[in-house]
Design a protein around this motif. Sequence first.
Motif, PDB file in Angstrom:
ATOM      1  N   GLY A  27       0.814  -1.207   0.000  1.00 52.10           N
ATOM      2  CA  GLY A  27       0.000   0.000   0.000  1.00 52.10           C
ATOM      3  C   GLY A  27       0.851   1.261   0.000  1.00 52.10           C
ATOM      4  N   MET A  28       1.874   1.281   0.839  1.00 54.49           N
ATOM      5  CA  MET A  28       2.742   2.451   0.891  1.00 54.49           C
ATOM      6  C   MET A  28       3.506   2.619  -0.418  1.00 54.49           C
ATOM      7  SD  MET A  28       3.616   5.046   2.684  1.00 54.49           S
ATOM      8  CE  MET A  28       3.039   4.619   4.342  1.00 54.49           C
ATOM      9  N   ALA A  29       3.959   1.519  -0.998  1.00 54.24           N
ATOM     10  CA  ALA A  29       4.706   1.599  -2.255  1.00 54.24           C
ATOM     11  C   ALA A  29       3.825   2.116  -3.388  1.00 54.24           C
ATOM     12  CB  ALA A  29       5.284   0.230  -2.607  1.00 54.24           C
ATOM     13  N   VAL A  30       2.572   1.657  -3.443  1.00 54.31           N
ATOM     14  CA  VAL A  30       1.636   2.141  -4.463  1.00 54.31           C
ATOM     15  C   VAL A  30       1.402   3.635  -4.296  1.00 54.31           C
ATOM     16  CG1 VAL A  30      -0.758   2.038  -5.257  1.00 54.31           C
ATOM     17  CG2 VAL A  30       0.493  -0.076  -4.835  1.00 54.31           C
ATOM     18  N   ALA A  31       1.202   4.068  -3.056  1.00 54.44           N
ATOM     19  CA  ALA A  31       0.956   5.490  -2.787  1.00 54.44           C
ATOM     20  C   ALA A  31       2.137   6.338  -3.238  1.00 54.44           C
ATOM     21  CB  ALA A  31       0.675   5.701  -1.302  1.00 54.44           C
ATOM     22  N   ARG A  32       3.346   5.914  -2.902  1.00 59.07           N
ATOM     23  CA  ARG A  32       4.526   6.685  -3.299  1.00 59.07           C
ATOM     24  C   ARG A  32       4.677   6.739  -4.817  1.00 59.07           C
ATOM     25  NH1 ARG A  32       8.211   8.146   0.414  1.00 59.07           N
ATOM     26  NH2 ARG A  32       8.029   7.354   2.552  1.00 59.07           N
ATOM     27  N   ASN A  33       4.397   5.629  -5.482  1.00 57.47           N
ATOM     28  CA  ASN A  33       4.516   5.599  -6.937  1.00 57.47           C
ATOM     29  C   ASN A  33       3.487   6.493  -7.606  1.00 57.47           C
ATOM     30  OD1 ASN A  33       6.535   3.655  -8.354  1.00 57.47           O
ATOM     31  ND2 ASN A  33       5.913   2.557  -6.495  1.00 57.47           N
TER      32      ASN A  33
END
Length: 519
Positions: free
Chosen positions: A491-497
């Motif tokens: 979830g955090m990786a998707v948000a940052r991307n």
Amino acid sequence: MVRRRLAPVLLLFSLIGGCAANHAELQQPAQTGSVTAEQLFTVAFRPIADNWLKPVAMPQLVTDGLRRVATADGALWVVQHDGQFLLLRDGKEQARLPQPSDTIPERWAALTSEMLRAMRIASPTLAARPAEAVYRDMFDGMMADLDPYSRYAEPNKAQKERSQREGYDGIGISIRDVEGGGFEVSDLVPDGPADQAGIKVGDRILTVAGLRTVSMGYDTLSSMIQGPEGSSVELRIGPNEAQARTLTVRRRHLVPNMVKASLADGVLVLKIERFNNATQEHVRQAVLRAQEKSGPLKGVVMDLRGNPGGVMVQAVGVVNLFVPQGRIITTRGRHPNSVQWFEAQKPMTAFPDLPLVVLIDGNTASSAEIVAAALQDAGRALLVGSSSFGKGSVQHVTQLPNGGELFITWSRIYAPSGYSFDGLGIQPNLCLSRSGVTMESLLGEAGRVDRSAQTQLVRLRMAATEDESMRASLRQECPAASATGPESALGMAVARNLLRDGAFYRQALASRQTNVAER
């Protein structure tokens, strides 16, 4: 924000679980030894009768409470029949009292007091129980049949919860016992009086007000450290006796900071743990500090996963920081003052154009759901995660004479687009709880124009407000799940991307705007 028809009471979008502070200087609850049962229940019955979502049947309410008290002694039983309350022990009548013919709280409080007195006379087990334990059982029995969120908080728990949401007067330290006796500092409030005085985590507290602490109890030391705002406390403190110094620290009002900020590659992550009376300001300050440090931000990830809620008006305020105009939420209940609407006010908006991604999960509840729903409906944020908890109600809070608190559900919450998320939750734009999702599949989904799906979601939410089976079906489209382990990292990786590429973010957000929220 503008708040219309706002009742002059404390409204709390209550937490799913209790929240306890551990600061040494938390104030002690009021002494309750002189409070009678009649006084306590006179104050308690009024908000129940006046404010609950539906009219209350007082005979059943009181019967439920008395029967819960009676469970402490299996030989007791309470019967409500033909306008009378009977107390039986092993089938034999112990007391008989007529019930009031109206709903006047004072009369029902007098009946409750007399029945509790009769029960303690008839039962040595109940006679030996502390009064507060009996009150707790009475309230728990009464609240059980109202709704899942109406509840009673005992004095100690109520004080801790008040301190979390409203703050407390102190110097901003937590303490713990150390081996061999005495105490040391276990935590500090950043920029609090103790922190500003140079006190460090691990420092030993050797004396307070000139008295040695080695033989003190925790409660004694806590009571000596605490005190009213503006007063001072003298401490001899340091890593050891040889390096100790004597400090005079002035107490002030402190509200715990529930916002944790971290900045990397131009993306600010704000982890909001719960909402208290300073959350809006803490969010605003965190964004401003990040902008001062790194210049223009690529965006903000607002992490609401695991956030159980808190003070409703602070959630509205956080939304207003990012949304300059339009409806934020509406509330409706039985009491006339529960009919309220909250709208954004442009002067309160600090970050109207800052890209925003909100992370939610199955433990995102109450006030956190207000933020997620309002930002999604206003087209200000992409939501990533799973369906949220689904607590869409507001609690009226009454402080009781014994220091406890009574939380009574008095209104439902409606998102800007008109749906109620009570029992439904908020559905994210990008769902992580479906099987087989990957970073590539989620970013691919974000890049596709999806206006029809969003419009359909709005229609289904409106229909589900009054249809339990539809709520369950819609909720299963993106099942509620706790964000732990790999899912949390994804979830955090998707948000940052999403935020790293401004054009991609704007396309994904624009394709999911529904144009149904009031702007």
